[in-house]
Scaffold this motif. Structure first.
Motif, mmCIF file in Angstrom:
data_model
loop_
_atom_site.group_PDB
_atom_site.id
_atom_site.type_symbol
_atom_site.label_atom_id
_atom_site.label_comp_id
_atom_site.label_asym_id
_atom_site.label_seq_id
_atom_site.Cartn_x
_atom_site.Cartn_y
_atom_site.Cartn_z
ATOM 1 N N VAL A 189 2.343 -9.113 -132.046
ATOM 2 C CA VAL A 189 1.984 -8.105 -131.033
ATOM 3 C C VAL A 189 1.379 -8.800 -129.813
ATOM 4 N N PHE A 190 0.573 -9.819 -130.097
ATOM 5 C CA PHE A 190 -0.084 -10.551 -129.008
ATOM 6 C C PHE A 190 0.951 -11.205 -128.094
ATOM 7 N N GLU A 191 1.893 -11.892 -128.710
ATOM 8 C CA GLU A 191 2.891 -12.610 -127.895
ATOM 9 C C GLU A 191 3.705 -11.620 -127.052
ATOM 10 N N ALA A 229 1.919 -20.995 -122.439
ATOM 11 C CA ALA A 229 3.347 -20.736 -122.203
ATOM 12 C C ALA A 229 3.523 -19.558 -121.234
ATOM 13 N N ALA A 230 2.613 -18.575 -121.336
ATOM 14 C CA ALA A 230 2.740 -17.387 -120.477
ATOM 15 C C ALA A 230 1.992 -17.553 -119.149
ATOM 16 N N GLY A 231 1.225 -18.639 -119.022
ATOM 17 C CA GLY A 231 0.459 -18.863 -117.795
ATOM 18 C C GLY A 231 -0.698 -17.888 -117.629
ATOM 19 N N GLU A 267 3.324 -8.524 -120.601
ATOM 20 C CA GLU A 267 2.860 -7.467 -119.677
ATOM 21 C C GLU A 267 2.012 -8.023 -118.538
ATOM 22 N N ASP A 268 1.960 -9.356 -118.426
ATOM 23 C CA ASP A 268 1.331 -10.016 -117.303
ATOM 24 C C ASP A 268 -0.179 -9.772 -117.189
ATOM 25 N N PRO A 269 -0.912 -10.040 -118.252
ATOM 26 C CA PRO A 269 -2.368 -9.809 -118.185
ATOM 27 C C PRO A 269 -3.057 -10.792 -117.242
ATOM 28 N N VAL A 270 -4.232 -10.392 -116.744
ATOM 29 C CA VAL A 270 -5.008 -11.300 -115.895
ATOM 30 C C VAL A 270 -5.934 -12.172 -116.745
ATOM 31 N N LEU A 271 -6.171 -11.732 -117.971
ATOM 32 C CA LEU A 271 -7.060 -12.492 -118.861
ATOM 33 C C LEU A 271 -6.787 -12.100 -120.310
#
Ligand SMILES: Cc1ncc(COP(=O)(O)O)c(C=O)c1O
Length: 389
Positions: free
Chosen positions: A139-141, A175-177, A146-150
């Motif tokens: 679920v986390f990955e 990996a997601a930056g 969804e492009d979280p800021v943190l």
């Protein structure tokens, strides 16, 4: 009798170690200067703070360019990270950014994010955990898309003791930056975390879980320029946390972590031995009990259980009368909350939800005190069940 051997609530707080107490003593009296003063008294204090900074950055093998900000608590350090990222994004875009947290965050993170959400500065998404309180990485990955800021995922849970797969979380965030804040308040008091090998972006922790005083916390940031102050004043801590530094406590927290390294791995071995003795005996000798949290991936000093059909407040109070200090959840909440949210999150059935107990050992615990506690626990459980039936 309430002796220190019978104290089993080290996850709530620890006594100050004599070495930490000795190290800070002179900064109350002979070397009492203000680190911002240019005279000799001030410079002694300034150098003590700098040496403590260096010592902690070395302890965690923080990558070049990292900085440490001293705060009044781990809660304050977490607030600094979360406010920084939420407010910065909001100011730049006029939109509330997404913050991902786990279902087993401490209130220091959960309530900060939810308050910022209530102000309209961010949106919170809670990632579920499995029945052992391990983060659902699938679920986390997916949520990272969804492009979280943190991302703010706890290192080790205070109530259930589960240690999260921090390396995996780091890998996925990189990996997601997406920047990763790890509330490592419990984790780093029982492990040696290497921030070069495991580069979390923001690490927060406090002194009083590791034999330094209450009232001192810290944040290590890999990119300090990403931080935004929310306490303003005379510009201490490079403008990130105004207010005269608490020199004695800063010296003490550095000494406490130096001590952890020096006594590691014997300390962890001793904690694990006591933990396993306790878990083994409780599971063997008390009916209708289960271990909560992960049996293997857990803090070395941490045991947590649920007792079917029991109100753990009664259990805690019965043990207290016998001189044993244990906890029914996080210390900050245990005076207020009866039902235990984290037990709901791991999916315990209703008749197990009010029976959660946390037993955490430490430097002054002994095999004999563990055995005494097990005896008192057996008696208390059977009395309470007899009384209720
Ligand atoms: C995991 C975790 N995070 C944060 C905190 C808050 O720490 P402090 O009391 O230093 O603010 C605690 C304290 O229990 C904790 O266990």
């Amino acid at each position: 009798m309430a002796t220190i051997e019978n104290y089993f609530d080290y996850a709530a707080t620890t006594p100050v170690h004599p070495r930490a107490a000795a190290a800070m003593q002179r900064y109350f009296q002979s070397d009492f200067g203000n680190p911002s003063s240019a005279h000799a008294f001030g410079q002694v204090a300034f150098h003590a703070v700098q040496a403590s900074r260096d010592s902690l950055l070395t302890h965690f093998n923080a990558p070049a360019g990292s900085e440490i900000v001293f705060t009044g608590s781990s809660t304050e350090a977490a607030n600094l990270v979360i406010w920084s990222r939420a407010i910065d994004f909001y100011r730049r875009t006029g939109r509330p950014g997404l913050i991902l947290i786990s279902a087993t965050e401490h209130a220091a993170v959960r309530n900060t994010v939810s308050q910022l959400e209530a102000y309209g500065f961010c949106r919170m998404k809670v990632i579920p955990v499995d029945s052992a309180a391990i983060l659902r990485l699938d679920v986390f990955e997916a949520s990272l898309a969804e492009d979280p800021v943190l991302v703010s995922i706890i290192g080790a849970n205070n109530e259930l003791g589960t240690v999260q797969p921090v390396r995996e979380v780091v890998r996925m965030c990189q990996a997601a930056g997406v920047p990763y804040h790890c509330d490592a308040t419990q984790l780093v008091a029982h492990s040696l975390l290497d921030l070069t090998e495991c580069p979390v972006d923001y690490l927060t922790f406090s002194g009083h879980k590791c034999y330094a005083p209450k009232g001192i916390g810290a944040l290590i940031a890999r990119e300090p320029s990403s931080l935004r102050a929310h306490i303003f004043g005379a510009g201490q801590e490079r403008g990130l946390r105004a207010g005269t530094e608490n020199v004695p406590y800063i010296v003490a927290i550095a000494e406490a972590y130096r001590l952890l390294k020096e006594t590691y791995p014997e300390r962890v071995r001793a904690e694990t031995g006591l933990r396993e003795r306790l878990i083994g005996r409780v599971l063997d000798e008390v009916p209708d009990v289960r271990l909560t949290g992960d049996p293997e991936s857990r803090l070395s000093n941490h045991a947590s259980f649920s007792f079917k059909g029991i109100d753990s407040l009664m259990l805690q109070s019965a043990l207290d009368q016998e001189g044993y200090a244990v906890s029914i959840g996080s210390a900050c909440r245990s005076n207020q909350v009866r039902g235990q949210q984290q037990l709901v999150e791991i999916g315990l059935p209703p008749d197990w939800l009010s029976g959660g107990l946390r037993i955490t050992n430490g430097l002054y615990s002994t095999p004999e005190s563990v055995d005494g506690l097990v005896g008192a626990l057996k008696e208390a459980v059977s009395k309470i069940r007899g009384f209720l039936s």
